[in-house]
Design an enzyme around this catalytic site. Structure first.
Site, PDB file in Angstrom:
ATOM      1  N   ASP A 120       0.714  -1.199   0.007  1.00 25.27           N
ATOM      2  CA  ASP A 120      -0.018  -0.019   0.152  1.00 25.27           C
ATOM      3  C   ASP A 120       0.949   1.444  -0.138  1.00 25.27           C
ATOM      4  O   ASP A 120       0.367   2.341   0.510  1.00 25.27           O
ATOM      5  CB  ASP A 120      -0.923   0.088   1.061  1.00 25.27           C
ATOM      6  CG  ASP A 120      -2.169   1.034   0.953  1.00 25.27           C
ATOM      7  OD1 ASP A 120      -2.474   1.136  -0.125  1.00 25.27           O
ATOM      8  OD2 ASP A 120      -2.657   1.437   1.920  1.00 25.27           O
ATOM      9  N   ASP A 158      -2.929  -5.208  -4.527  1.00 22.06           N
ATOM     10  CA  ASP A 158      -2.505  -3.707  -4.991  1.00 22.06           C
ATOM     11  C   ASP A 158      -0.935  -4.195  -5.323  1.00 22.06           C
ATOM     12  O   ASP A 158       0.028  -2.866  -5.429  1.00 22.06           O
ATOM     13  CB  ASP A 158      -2.600  -2.589  -3.771  1.00 22.06           C
ATOM     14  CG  ASP A 158      -3.984  -2.131  -3.705  1.00 22.06           C
ATOM     15  OD1 ASP A 158      -4.835  -2.291  -4.889  1.00 22.06           O
ATOM     16  OD2 ASP A 158      -4.360  -1.389  -2.747  1.00 22.06           O
ATOM     17  N   ASP A 352     -11.685   1.689   5.325  1.00 26.13           N
ATOM     18  CA  ASP A 352     -10.704   1.800   4.534  1.00 26.13           C
ATOM     19  C   ASP A 352      -9.705   2.648   5.124  1.00 26.13           C
ATOM     20  O   ASP A 352      -8.419   2.463   4.525  1.00 26.13           O
ATOM     21  CB  ASP A 352     -11.225   2.590   3.119  1.00 26.13           C
ATOM     22  CG  ASP A 352     -12.067   1.552   2.227  1.00 26.13           C
ATOM     23  OD1 ASP A 352     -11.852   0.171   2.056  1.00 26.13           O
ATOM     24  OD2 ASP A 352     -13.045   2.034   1.707  1.00 26.13           O
TER      25      ASP A 352
END
Length: 403
Positions: A120, A158, A352
């Site tokens: 991330d 990701d 999130d």
């Protein structure tokens, strides 16, 4: 008449109270209709976030029975089990516990592995292993835990859509990005050798990378040795967009493996008829040999949120957007041989992160609250997802009370 009505009205609260008193349903409990695949497989339902059951208990005490039932139905739906930040010994033990429990229940677990170094880009969900060697040791432990059990692995969300080079965290030589590819390839090789494990690589979502820019990343990361890829993890793109994106990526991977250039492939912005015509003319790899895919439908029932124009310096449309709903229930019965499953990869109801949308904070200016940290339970968002689910949850509805 009034007495019979009262008895029926009390049935739901009593059933909910019993469920909450006995605690979370056993991992792998019978899944909702639609979770069974065309081959009879059933997706695994893990124990839910403890705060979800606390929320349901509070709603029940307040007489909000439909909302309580909806939250319980949401956490009682098959979804992924996430692993990251555990030590090798811990992840081996925990993975073994999950796959054995799933096997006893006749269900297939979905494991989301999330421990790659620099994950991330060190943002809201930052963390992961410190070095490539540490990550490889961790992957080895996961493989030992999974063993010969049937498992689906969503490998490092990701990790390919958000490389170190994409967020200014690499050096001039591209050392960290090269390491990322090494790490993902190692995981593909290690987990792909397990006889009953299917491994899927990251593609971000249809609103992020074009097909032609994403496919070279998949190829370099070793998609040839994987079952395929996943899309829309933790995002809100519609089922139709995700399905079409997966179809295009799969065709392009086949084209590149046969010697073509990814830059020539049609992307998600082409007219559909033109893209279908191009694939029919240029992709010689038969559909039976193309890479398969899965999508995340956990929060895409109403599609993505679009912020009011010019309202925010950085709208963070991916971050706890308001007014979203649960999407299609998890299933392996997709009607498309390339499309292995609709999954709930993101745990719906978990935040999130601390969304600031370009402001100084600490409140999320769109919601007027301080959002929970990434991965923490977000009661307000959980209720939105339940109430706005498309298709609706069988037990979901607006708040009700017995009168």
């Amino acid at each position: 008449m009034r007495r019979r009505t009262a008895v029926r009205a009390l049935a739901l609260p009593l059933a909910l109270a019993a469920a909450l008193l006995t605690g979370p349903p056993p991992a792998g409990a019978e899944a909702p209709v639609g979770s069974r695949g065309s081959h009879g497989s059933r997706l695994y339902t893990p124990k839910g976030n403890p705060d979800a059951y606390r929320q349901a208990a509070g709603l029940l005490r307040d007489g909000r029975y439909a909302d309580a039932a909806g939250v319980l139905a949401m956490v009682g739906t098959p979804q992924a089990v996430w692993f990251g930040d555990q030590s090798p010994a811990e992840v081996e033990r925990q993975a073994r516990t999950v796959v054995r429990d799933a096997a006893r229940k006749g269900a297939v677990p979905v494991l989301a592995l999330y421990n790659v170094p620099g994950r991330d880009c060190s943002n809201y969900s930052g963390g992961g292993a410190s070095t490539t060697a540490e990550y490889q040791e961790w992957v080895d432990a996961v493989a030992r835990g999974v063993g010969g059990h049937e498992t689906m692995v969503v490998l490092e969300p990701d990790s390919l859509a958000l490389l170190p080079a994409d967020c200014g965290q690499d050096d001039a030589q591209g050392t960290r990005t090269a390491a990322r590819y090494t790490e993902v390839r190692y995981a593909v090789d290690t987990l792909g050798r397990l006889a009953r494990t299917r491994v899927y690589l990251d593609t971000g979502h249809p609103g992020w990378h074009t097909v032609g820019s994403l496919v070279p990343r998949l190829v370099r990361a070793g998609v040839g040795g994987a079952t395929g890829f996943f899309t829309n993890a933790s995002n809100y793109r519609t089922e139709a967009d995700s399905h079409w994106y997966g179809t295009l990526v799969s065709a392009c991977v086949g084209y590149v493996e046969d010697g073509g250039a990814a830059a020539d492939c049609p992307d998600q912005y082409w007219p559909r008829a033109d893209a279908e015509g191009w694939i029919a003319e240029h992709v010689t790899t038969p559909a039976s040999r193309r890479k398969h895919f899965v999508t995340d439908t956990s929060r895409n029932g109403l599609g993505p949120w679009t912020a009011p124009p010019g309202k925010y310096a950085d709208a963070q449309e991916w971050c706890n957007p308001p007014g979203r709903g649960l999407g299609d229930r998890p299933t392996t019965a997709t009607g498309d041989p390339l499309y292995d499953a609709k999954l709930w990869i993101k745990i719906p109801g978990e935040s999130d992160g601390l969304c600031l949308r370009g402001t100084a904070g600490p409140r999320d200016p769109e919601r007027g609250t301080v959002d929970p940290a990434a991965g923490d339970w977000f009661p307000e968002q959980a209720l939105e997802l339940v109430r706005l689910a498309r298709p609706p949850l069988p037990t979901a509805g607006h708040p009700t009370t017995v009168r």
